[in-house]
Write an enzyme that holds these catalytic residues in place. Structure first.
Site, mmCIF file in Angstrom:
data_model
loop_
_atom_site.group_PDB
_atom_site.id
_atom_site.type_symbol
_atom_site.label_atom_id
_atom_site.label_comp_id
_atom_site.label_asym_id
_atom_site.label_seq_id
_atom_site.Cartn_x
_atom_site.Cartn_y
_atom_site.Cartn_z
ATOM 1 N N ASP A 1 0.662 -1.207 -0.083
ATOM 2 C CA ASP A 1 0.015 0.071 -0.013
ATOM 3 C C ASP A 1 1.003 1.129 -0.001
ATOM 4 O OD1 ASP A 1 0.883 0.328 2.665
ATOM 5 O OD2 ASP A 1 -1.268 0.231 3.622
ATOM 6 N N THR B 1 3.317 -0.928 8.764
ATOM 7 C CA THR B 1 3.857 -1.827 9.885
ATOM 8 C C THR B 1 3.972 -3.105 9.483
ATOM 9 O OG1 THR B 1 1.871 -2.402 10.772
ATOM 10 C CG2 THR B 1 2.648 -0.389 11.667
ATOM 11 N N CYS C 1 3.234 -2.914 4.044
ATOM 12 C CA CYS C 1 2.528 -1.575 4.636
ATOM 13 C C CYS C 1 3.239 -0.972 5.561
ATOM 14 C CB CYS C 1 0.957 -2.333 4.937
ATOM 15 S SG CYS C 1 0.936 -3.081 6.543
ATOM 16 N N HIS D 1 11.543 -23.064 10.255
ATOM 17 C CA HIS D 1 10.361 -23.788 11.114
ATOM 18 C C HIS D 1 9.291 -23.835 10.438
ATOM 19 C CE1 HIS D 1 13.316 -23.666 14.869
ATOM 20 N NE2 HIS D 1 14.064 -23.974 13.764
ATOM 21 N N HIS E 1 9.337 -29.885 12.468
ATOM 22 C CA HIS E 1 8.344 -29.051 11.988
ATOM 23 C C HIS E 1 7.398 -29.391 11.302
ATOM 24 C CE1 HIS E 1 11.602 -26.577 14.122
ATOM 25 N NE2 HIS E 1 12.568 -27.223 13.050
#
Length: 162
Positions: free
Chosen positions: A11, A70, A68, A101, A136
């Site tokens: 964005d 954050t 974006c 993992h 995993h």
């Protein structure tokens, strides 16, 4: 056969960082499909996250990158798509571990919280780290099982931990 491009979506908060990432990927000869915005005009991140997550889920891309301000919003919406393991990373250690993992297939970054050099370090280790498998696989199988149940409207009742 040519490598599938990495899809990148962003964005307005990720425009500047995206340019650096695209330049880096280009210097490594890694093909990129840019489906993000190219302006700082305010747009809504779910549209861009959906494009990348759908491409990865459909096999059009093996991996994607979402940016974006954050990285939080992008990771939230991307993880709503079946088969997506989007990981918000703020350190190269996180980038390494989410590949090793969790077999992460979408990297989420914060264009306003992570500096360019750190973001490129995260990207580099995320690209170079292989999934370890082994123990995993058990967790990824549980995630897949939960996803199948939750995506069909059921409530996931995990088995007791072994």
């Amino acid at each position: 056969m040519a490598a599938k491009p990495i899809w990148i979506g962003n964005d307005h908060g990720g425009c500047e960082l995206k340019l650096h990432i695209m330049e880096y990927l280009g210097s490594k000869g890694i093909p990129v499909k840019n489906v993000g915005t190219d302006t700082a005009q305010i747009v809504r991140y779910p549209y861009y996250a959906a494009k990348v997550a759908q491409a990865v889920a459909a096999g059009e891309a093996d991996r994607g990158i979402l940016i974006c301000s954050t990285g939080i919003g992008m990771s939230i919406i991307a993880n709503r798509f079946r088969g997506i393991r989007a990981s918000l990373c703020t350190s190269s250690y996180m980038g390494k571990m989410t590949r090793a993992h969790n077999n992460s297939n979408i990297l989420c970054l914060g264009g306003k919280i992570t500096g360019v050099l750190e973001a490129l370090d995260i990207l580099e280790v995320w690209l170079e780290t292989e999934y370890e498998g082994g123990r995993h696989d058990i967790s990824l199988k549980l995630i897949s099982n939960a996803e199948e149940t939750l995506c069909t409207g059921g409530l996931w009742n995990p088995p007791a931990e072994a």
